[in-house]
Design an enzyme around this catalytic site. Structure first.
Site, short mmCIF file in Angstrom:
data_model
loop_
_atom_site.label_atom_id
_atom_site.label_comp_id
_atom_site.label_asym_id
_atom_site.label_seq_id
_atom_site.Cartn_x
_atom_site.Cartn_y
_atom_site.Cartn_z
CD GLU A 105 -7.30 5.62 1.50
OE1 GLU A 105 -6.24 5.91 1.98
OE2 GLU A 105 -7.73 4.50 0.98
CG ASN A 110 -7.51 19.02 3.31
OD1 ASN A 110 -7.20 19.95 2.89
ND2 ASN A 110 -6.67 17.96 3.83
CE1 TYR A 117 -2.51 15.46 -1.84
CE2 TYR A 117 -4.73 15.17 -1.26
CZ TYR A 117 -3.28 15.05 -0.94
OH TYR A 117 -2.62 14.90 0.47
#
Length: 145
Positions: A105, A110, A117
């Site tokens: 998560e 962000n 990611y």
């Protein structure tokens, strides 16, 4: 930059706790990290630069799924590809432990973490409403399958 990526040991827990306190509004406590060290289904890495902890990340193996729990890089060491190197090692070692997929998560605001990611192959597959506190914010649920 000469970095060393090692398994978390008790020797580094206090430094990791300081990193967490500087980066997160709800940091993990020392006991949580000590439990991770003892858990045979957990993998926690620490990044050292000249003996100082500058990053850390961890995952738990839950029936072949790697739940990535914490990813943090010290403020003065961000944007130096430390997070990427650390996560690549976590994914590699996690696969060696039998983790076939990974999830995490991340705060929806962000952008830097989300970008990292995504570059590592994670995709957003859901949202956890009001998952984070201080401030309240949704979390993106990301998976690498």
């Amino acid at each position: 930059m000469n970095l060393e990526i090692v398994a978390l040991t008790e020797e580094y827990v206090d430094q990791v706790c300081i990193l967490e306190e500087e980066a997160f509004s709800m940091p993990w406590h020392k006991e949580s990290f000590l439990e991770m060290i003892q858990n045979p289904n957990a993998l926690y890495l620490t990044v050292l630069y000249e003996g100082k902890v500058v990053g850390s990340c961890g995952a738990r193996n839950i029936v072949g799924e790697g739940e990535i729990t914490n990813v943090v890089v010290a403020k003065g060491y961000r944007n130096l590809h430390i997070g990427r190197r650390m996560l690549e090692e976590l994914l590699r070692k996690g696969q060696e432990m039998g983790m076939e997929s990974f999830t995490l998560e991340v705060r929806e605001s962000n952008a830097a973490a989300i970008h990292l990611y995504e570059n590592l192959g994670f995709c957003t597959e859901g949202i956890r409403k009001n998952f984070y506190e201080r401030p309240t914010e949704n979390a993106l649920i990301m998976w690498k399958r």
